[in-house]
Design an enzyme around this catalytic site. Sequence first.
Site, short mmCIF file in Angstrom:
data_model
loop_
_atom_site.label_atom_id
_atom_site.label_comp_id
_atom_site.label_asym_id
_atom_site.label_seq_id
_atom_site.Cartn_x
_atom_site.Cartn_y
_atom_site.Cartn_z
N CYS A 1 7.94 6.49 -13.36
CA CYS A 1 7.10 7.52 -12.72
C CYS A 1 6.07 7.96 -13.76
O CYS A 1 6.41 8.61 -14.74
CB CYS A 1 7.94 8.70 -12.25
N HIS B 1 4.67 -2.10 -6.33
CA HIS B 1 3.56 -1.53 -5.56
C HIS B 1 2.87 -2.62 -4.75
O HIS B 1 2.76 -3.77 -5.19
CB HIS B 1 2.52 -0.89 -6.48
N GLU C 1 4.76 7.01 -1.37
CA GLU C 1 5.73 6.70 -2.43
C GLU C 1 7.11 6.48 -1.83
O GLU C 1 7.60 7.31 -1.06
CB GLU C 1 5.76 7.86 -3.43
N CYS D 1 0.25 9.80 -7.76
CA CYS D 1 1.25 8.82 -8.19
C CYS D 1 0.68 8.09 -9.39
O CYS D 1 -0.28 7.31 -9.25
CB CYS D 1 1.60 7.85 -7.07
N GLY E 1 1.10 4.37 -9.20
CA GLY E 1 0.21 3.88 -8.16
C GLY E 1 -1.22 3.73 -8.66
O GLY E 1 -1.91 2.76 -8.35
#
Length: 269
Positions: free
Chosen positions: A74, A151, A200, A209, A212
Site C-alpha cells: 500500500c 493492478h 481498490e 491509491c 495504483g
Amino acid sequence: MRLPFIKMHGLGNDFVILDGREIDLPSLDTAQIRALADRHRGIGFDQLIVLRPSDEADLAMRIHNADGGEVEACGNATRAVAVLHGQPASIATAGGTLRVRPGENMAEAAMGRARFDWQDIPLAYAMDTREMPLGWDMLERPSAVNVGNPHIVFFVDDARAVPLETLGPEIETDPLFPERINVNVAQILSRKAIRLRVWERGAGLTLACGTGACATATVAYRQGLVDAEVEVTLPGGTLTIRHDEEGGIHMAGPASEAFRGTFELDDYS
C-alpha cells in the site's frame, strides 16, 4: 484488552495504525478487522496497518484491507508509516522491502520494480499483459502489472465518466484474476500529467491509491505515453511518480496524522 491506535491518511486514503514495535499486539481476525473498519459502528478505515519489529529491516508492516483480507503493498500507507517513523528507513512488507525518506507531512518511497509476466500478476492463464484482448463494457484492452500488488490499467478519454462503482467490483472478482485485482482508469492529460480513479480490491472506490498511481504511471511510461517523471492526480490529490534508469519506481506525496485514540478489542469481537 485496550489498544492504542493512530489514524493517518495519504490524500484521503485512510488507515488505522497499530504500532507493535514496543508493545505486544494480539493478532486480529477477519471479523474484528471488518468491525473496526465500519465507518458507522467502528473507527473506520480503508486499511489496517500493523507495525512490528523486523530482523531484516528497520520495521515490518502488515496491511489488511477493510474487508479483512491481507494485501502485499500500500503506497499511501508506506508514506504514512514513513512520516510516523520520522527518519529514513527500510520497511519489510509482504511485497518486499521498501525504502522511505520522510519530509514535513510528506514522504518519498522507493517502491521497487514492476513485474509484467502473467504469472506475476497473477492471471489464471497465459496472456500478453501489455495489451490484453479483453473488455468489460466500455473498458477495453487493458494492461496488467504487479508493483507489489496486482493492478489492471485502462486508458480512457474521460476517467470521470467511467461507472467504476459498478465495473470495478465486476473486474476485481473476474475469474481471470485468482487473487483479485485493483482496477485503474486513467486519462493521459499530457506527457507530465495523468488523471486517475481506482477501484481498490477489498476496499472499493478510494480517494487515492499509491500503488495504483505507480502501476498506471509505469504502464504509461512503458508504452511511451508519458515522461519518466509524471504527476498523477487522484480524487484526493496528486502524487509524483518517477522512474530511475534501473527501472525503479519512486513515489512522493503527502501523508499526515489525523488523531490518536484507544479501543477495547472485546467490543469488536
